[in-house]
Design a protein around this motif. Structure first.
Motif, PDB file in Angstrom:
ATOM      1  N   ARG A   6       0.834  -1.209   0.000  1.00 20.32           N
ATOM      2  CA  ARG A   6       0.000   0.000   0.000  1.00 20.32           C
ATOM      3  C   ARG A   6       0.865   1.255   0.000  1.00 20.32           C
ATOM      4  NH1 ARG A   6      -1.762   3.333   3.904  1.00 20.32           N
ATOM      5  NH2 ARG A   6      -0.927   1.999   5.555  1.00 20.32           N
ATOM      6  N   ARG A   7       1.955   1.224   0.751  1.00 22.71           N
ATOM      7  CA  ARG A   7       2.849   2.388   0.788  1.00 22.71           C
ATOM      8  C   ARG A   7       3.565   2.570  -0.554  1.00 22.71           C
ATOM      9  NH1 ARG A   7       3.697   4.513   5.819  1.00 22.71           N
ATOM     10  NH2 ARG A   7       2.736   3.365   7.539  1.00 22.71           N
ATOM     11  N   LEU A   8       3.971   1.471  -1.160  1.00 24.70           N
ATOM     12  CA  LEU A   8       4.596   1.570  -2.475  1.00 24.70           C
ATOM     13  C   LEU A   8       3.602   2.068  -3.519  1.00 24.70           C
ATOM     14  CD1 LEU A   8       6.796  -1.660  -2.558  1.00 24.70           C
ATOM     15  CD2 LEU A   8       7.577   0.707  -2.387  1.00 24.70           C
ATOM     16  N   ASP A   9       2.353   1.633  -3.400  1.00 22.08           N
ATOM     17  CA  ASP A   9       1.327   2.100  -4.335  1.00 22.08           C
ATOM     18  C   ASP A   9       1.098   3.604  -4.173  1.00 22.08           C
ATOM     19  OD1 ASP A   9       0.995  -0.429  -5.345  1.00 22.08           O
ATOM     20  OD2 ASP A   9      -0.789  -0.890  -4.150  1.00 22.08           O
ATOM     21  N   ALA A  10       1.134   4.093  -2.923  1.00 24.12           N
ATOM     22  CA  ALA A  10       0.954   5.525  -2.691  1.00 24.12           C
ATOM     23  C   ALA A  10       2.100   6.317  -3.313  1.00 24.12           C
ATOM     24  CB  ALA A  10       0.872   5.799  -1.189  1.00 24.12           C
ATOM     25  N   PHE A  11       3.321   5.797  -3.213  1.00 22.34           N
ATOM     26  CA  PHE A  11       4.478   6.437  -3.846  1.00 22.34           C
ATOM     27  C   PHE A  11       4.276   6.477  -5.366  1.00 22.34           C
ATOM     28  CE2 PHE A  11       8.589   6.208  -5.948  1.00 22.34           C
ATOM     29  CZ  PHE A  11       9.354   7.150  -5.279  1.00 22.34           C
ATOM     30  N   ALA A  12       3.860   5.344  -5.921  1.00 22.50           N
ATOM     31  CA  ALA A  12       3.658   5.257  -7.369  1.00 22.50           C
ATOM     32  C   ALA A  12       2.564   6.211  -7.836  1.00 22.50           C
ATOM     33  CB  ALA A  12       3.329   3.823  -7.758  1.00 22.50           C
ATOM     34  N   ASP A  13       1.465   6.289  -7.094  1.00 23.33           N
ATOM     35  CA  ASP A  13       0.360   7.162  -7.488  1.00 23.33           C
ATOM     36  C   ASP A  13       0.786   8.626  -7.501  1.00 23.33           C
ATOM     37  OD1 ASP A  13      -1.295   4.994  -7.770  1.00 23.33           O
ATOM     38  OD2 ASP A  13      -2.268   5.217  -5.818  1.00 23.33           O
ATOM     39  N   GLN A  14       1.552   9.023  -6.503  1.00 18.09           N
ATOM     40  CA  GLN A  14       1.973  10.424  -6.437  1.00 18.09           C
ATOM     41  C   GLN A  14       2.888  10.782  -7.606  1.00 18.09           C
ATOM     42  OE1 GLN A  14       3.459  11.753  -2.655  1.00 18.09           O
ATOM     43  NE2 GLN A  14       4.542  13.495  -3.539  1.00 18.09           N
ATOM     44  N   HIS A  15       3.827   9.897  -7.923  1.00 15.36           N
ATOM     45  CA  HIS A  15       4.779  10.211  -8.980  1.00 15.36           C
ATOM     46  C   HIS A  15       4.178   9.996 -10.376  1.00 15.36           C
ATOM     47  CE1 HIS A  15       8.485  11.080  -6.727  1.00 15.36           C
ATOM     48  NE2 HIS A  15       7.930  10.325  -5.800  1.00 15.36           N
ATOM     49  N   ALA A  16       3.144   9.178 -10.468  1.00 16.24           N
ATOM     50  CA  ALA A  16       2.523   8.948 -11.778  1.00 16.24           C
ATOM     51  C   ALA A  16       1.865  10.217 -12.309  1.00 16.24           C
ATOM     52  CB  ALA A  16       1.504   7.815 -11.672  1.00 16.24           C
ATOM     53  N   GLY A  17       1.447  11.091 -11.409  1.00 15.59           N
ATOM     54  CA  GLY A  17       0.784  12.315 -11.829  1.00 15.59           C
ATOM     55  C   GLY A  17       1.726  13.463 -12.126  1.00 15.59           C
ATOM     56  N   GLN A  18       3.035  13.225 -12.025  1.00 10.68           N
ATOM     57  CA  GLN A  18       4.006  14.289 -12.260  1.00 10.68           C
ATOM     58  C   GLN A  18       4.579  14.209 -13.678  1.00 10.68           C
ATOM     59  OE1 GLN A  18       6.922  13.790  -9.162  1.00 10.68           O
ATOM     60  NE2 GLN A  18       5.727  14.932  -7.668  1.00 10.68           N
ATOM     61  N   ILE A  19       4.990  15.353 -14.176  1.00 13.33           N
ATOM     62  CA  ILE A  19       5.713  15.401 -15.451  1.00 13.33           C
ATOM     63  C   ILE A  19       7.189  15.362 -15.115  1.00 13.33           C
ATOM     64  CG2 ILE A  19       6.159  16.731 -17.540  1.00 13.33           C
ATOM     65  CD1 ILE A  19       3.388  17.968 -17.206  1.00 13.33           C
ATOM     66  N   PRO A  20       7.909  14.283 -15.471  1.00 12.33           N
ATOM     67  CA  PRO A  20       9.281  14.113 -14.998  1.00 12.33           C
ATOM     68  C   PRO A  20      10.301  14.916 -15.796  1.00 12.33           C
ATOM     69  CG  PRO A  20       8.644  12.231 -16.323  1.00 12.33           C
ATOM     70  CD  PRO A  20       7.431  13.122 -16.249  1.00 12.33           C
ATOM     71  N   PHE A  21      11.308  15.412 -15.060  1.00  9.43           N
ATOM     72  CA  PHE A  21      12.415  16.129 -15.673  1.00  9.43           C
ATOM     73  C   PHE A  21      13.725  15.608 -15.097  1.00  9.43           C
ATOM     74  CE2 PHE A  21       9.057  18.947 -16.815  1.00  9.43           C
ATOM     75  CZ  PHE A  21       9.499  19.664 -17.918  1.00  9.43           C
ATOM     76  N   ASP A  22      14.697  15.395 -15.981  1.00 12.75           N
ATOM     77  CA  ASP A  22      16.059  15.099 -15.539  1.00 12.75           C
ATOM     78  C   ASP A  22      16.688  16.391 -15.053  1.00 12.75           C
ATOM     79  OD1 ASP A  22      15.942  12.418 -16.106  1.00 12.75           O
ATOM     80  OD2 ASP A  22      16.772  12.630 -18.131  1.00 12.75           O
ATOM     81  N   THR A  23      17.180  16.378 -13.818  1.00 14.61           N
ATOM     82  CA  THR A  23      17.659  17.597 -13.173  1.00 14.61           C
ATOM     83  C   THR A  23      19.109  17.432 -12.771  1.00 14.61           C
ATOM     84  OG1 THR A  23      15.416  17.910 -12.317  1.00 14.61           O
ATOM     85  CG2 THR A  23      17.155  19.267 -11.351  1.00 14.61           C
ATOM     86  N   SER A  24      19.930  18.383 -13.133  1.00 13.36           N
ATOM     87  CA  SER A  24      21.349  18.326 -12.828  1.00 13.36           C
ATOM     88  C   SER A  24      21.888  19.746 -12.612  1.00 13.36           C
ATOM     89  CB  SER A  24      22.107  17.619 -13.961  1.00 13.36           C
ATOM     90  OG  SER A  24      21.931  18.326 -15.175  1.00 13.36           O
ATOM     91  N   PRO A  25      23.049  19.876 -11.942  1.00 11.35           N
ATOM     92  CA  PRO A  25      23.809  18.813 -11.284  1.00 11.35           C
ATOM     93  C   PRO A  25      23.091  18.326 -10.034  1.00 11.35           C
ATOM     94  CG  PRO A  25      24.745  20.931 -10.735  1.00 11.35           C
ATOM     95  CD  PRO A  25      23.696  21.209 -11.762  1.00 11.35           C
ATOM     96  N   ARG A  26      23.527  17.207  -9.533  1.00  8.25           N
ATOM     97  CA  ARG A  26      22.826  16.581  -8.423  1.00  8.25           C
ATOM     98  C   ARG A  26      22.753  17.475  -7.172  1.00  8.25           C
ATOM     99  NH1 ARG A  26      23.257  10.207  -7.701  1.00  8.25           N
ATOM    100  NH2 ARG A  26      22.280   9.630  -9.678  1.00  8.25           N
ATOM    101  N   HIS A  27      23.829  18.196  -6.892  1.00  8.49           N
ATOM    102  CA  HIS A  27      23.835  18.968  -5.648  1.00  8.49           C
ATOM    103  C   HIS A  27      22.863  20.145  -5.687  1.00  8.49           C
ATOM    104  CE1 HIS A  27      27.160  20.480  -8.228  1.00  8.49           C
ATOM    105  NE2 HIS A  27      26.760  21.665  -7.838  1.00  8.49           N
ATOM    106  N   LEU A  28      22.288  20.435  -6.867  1.00  6.64           N
ATOM    107  CA  LEU A  28      21.303  21.510  -6.973  1.00  6.64           C
ATOM    108  C   LEU A  28      19.903  20.996  -7.294  1.00  6.64           C
ATOM    109  CD1 LEU A  28      23.329  24.208  -8.975  1.00  6.64           C
ATOM    110  CD2 LEU A  28      23.116  23.931  -6.492  1.00  6.64           C
ATOM    111  N   ALA A  29      19.736  19.680  -7.303  1.00  6.94           N
ATOM    112  CA  ALA A  29      18.465  19.094  -7.745  1.00  6.94           C
ATOM    113  C   ALA A  29      17.341  19.266  -6.737  1.00  6.94           C
ATOM    114  CB  ALA A  29      18.653  17.612  -8.057  1.00  6.94           C
ATOM    115  N   GLY A  30      17.656  19.631  -5.494  1.00  5.32           N
ATOM    116  CA  GLY A  30      16.619  19.775  -4.487  1.00  5.32           C
ATOM    117  C   GLY A  30      16.383  18.486  -3.727  1.00  5.32           C
ATOM    118  N   PRO A  31      15.550  18.540  -2.686  1.00  3.36           N
ATOM    119  CA  PRO A  31      15.427  17.404  -1.770  1.00  3.36           C
ATOM    120  C   PRO A  31      14.769  16.169  -2.366  1.00  3.36           C
ATOM    121  CG  PRO A  31      13.828  19.104  -1.232  1.00  3.36           C
ATOM    122  CD  PRO A  31      14.729  19.693  -2.273  1.00  3.36           C
ATOM    123  N   GLY A  32      13.890  16.331  -3.328  1.00  6.84           N
ATOM    124  CA  GLY A  32      13.204  15.153  -3.864  1.00  6.84           C
ATOM    125  C   GLY A  32      12.258  14.550  -2.846  1.00  6.84           C
ATOM    126  N   ASP A  33      12.062  13.259  -2.941  1.00  9.52           N
ATOM    127  CA  ASP A  33      11.111  12.539  -2.088  1.00  9.52           C
ATOM    128  C   ASP A  33      11.864  11.806  -0.989  1.00  9.52           C
ATOM    129  OD1 ASP A  33       9.151  10.775  -1.004  1.00  9.52           O
ATOM    130  OD2 ASP A  33       8.072  10.759  -2.914  1.00  9.52           O
TER     131      ASP A  33
END
Length: 270
Positions: A6-33
């Motif tokens: 159920r927790r994995l499904d909640a993670f999947a549902d939240q990210h499924a609704g996002q438009i993904p972007f590759d973000t770099s460099p890593r140290h500036l990418a922000g906290p994420g999930d």
């Protein structure tokens, strides 16, 4: 609390609704999930020991030696704190990380913590391989001059070097700008854990962020991504879960006393 489907499904549902972007460099990418960290630990059997109605999350390892605290209401600049109590012939240690540390970078360390220890000869190896620029003092700087890695030398108070990582705004090349986030690993953090964190930090592959996710700085580059972060997350969780089970089986086998041998009695003469 175990990591349920159920927790994995909640993670999947939240990210499924996002438009993904590759973000770099890593140290500036922000906290994420933050679940990149907590799901990995939960898959390895770590338990949540904090108040479930609190914003603070505290997790403890199965042997109660390690303790991770995530406090988004912290009065200090450290939102993540990781502690290790002294063990058999091992020193205790402490590490902390600022609010905007990427969760995927921090999970590089926590994944290494719950996996079987691997030899790490030199934590600097990944930094130099990534082309980060060294200076005369022995520190290393990212190509954009915003992230700085320093291993501070021993002193009368510290018998071994400690790691200090800072990301600062680079408005002026002569004077460091405001600090964006930091990481501190004390002198007793094992080298293979420090190496895992530095390797994840200096990895040149981008991190995936949603279109409206917070980054650490406006100069972070975001490009449309074909990757699916959910698939990679679930695959990683399965690997960590399998590793943890293998380690527990080895520990159980090592702790199990050998079966008693039964002496063969001579046959009685009639």
């Amino acid at each position: 609390m175990p990591l349920s489907e159920r927790r994995l499904d909640a993670f999947a549902d939240q990210h499924a609704g996002q438009i993904p972007f590759d973000t770099s460099p890593r140290h500036l990418a922000g906290p994420g999930d933050a679940r990149h960290v907590t799901h990995g630990l939960a898959a390895a059997g770590w338990a949540t020991v904090s108040d479930p109605l609190s914003a603070e999350i505290v997790m403890a390892s199965p042997d109660h030696r390690y303790r991770l605290q995530f406090d988004p209401q912290s009065a200090t600049s450290a939102w993540w704190r990781l502690r290790a109590a002294p063990g058999d012939n091992e020193r205790g240690w402490y590490a902390e990380f600022g609010e905007l540390v990427p969760a995927e970078v921090l999970s590089g360390l926590t994944d290494a913590l719950i996996a079987p220890a691997s030899p790490q000869s030199d934590p600097w190896q990944s930094v130099t391989s990534a082309g980060w620029r060294p200076d005369e003092a022995g520190a290393a700087h990212s190509p954009d001059a915003m992230c700085h890695i320093e291993r501070r030398p021993t002193s009368e108070f510290h018998e071994r070097p400690s790691w200090h990582i800072e990301v600062r705004d680079a408005h002026d090349t002569q004077y460091p700008g405001p600090r964006i986030w930091h990481a501190y690993l004390d002198e007793h953090v094992p080298d293979h854990l420090a190496g895992a964190f530095l390797s994840a930090l200096t990895d040149q592959s981008p991190l995936q962020r949603g279109m409206f996710d917070r980054t650490a700085h406006y100069s972070a580059v975001k490009e449309p991504s074909p990757l699916r972060v959910v698939d990679a997350h679930i695959a990683r969780v399965k690997v960590l879960r399998a590793q943890a089970r293998a380690v527990r089986r080895q520990q159980t086998a090592a702790a199990k006393p050998p079966a008693p041998t039964t002496a063969v009695q001579p046959t009685a003469r009639r």
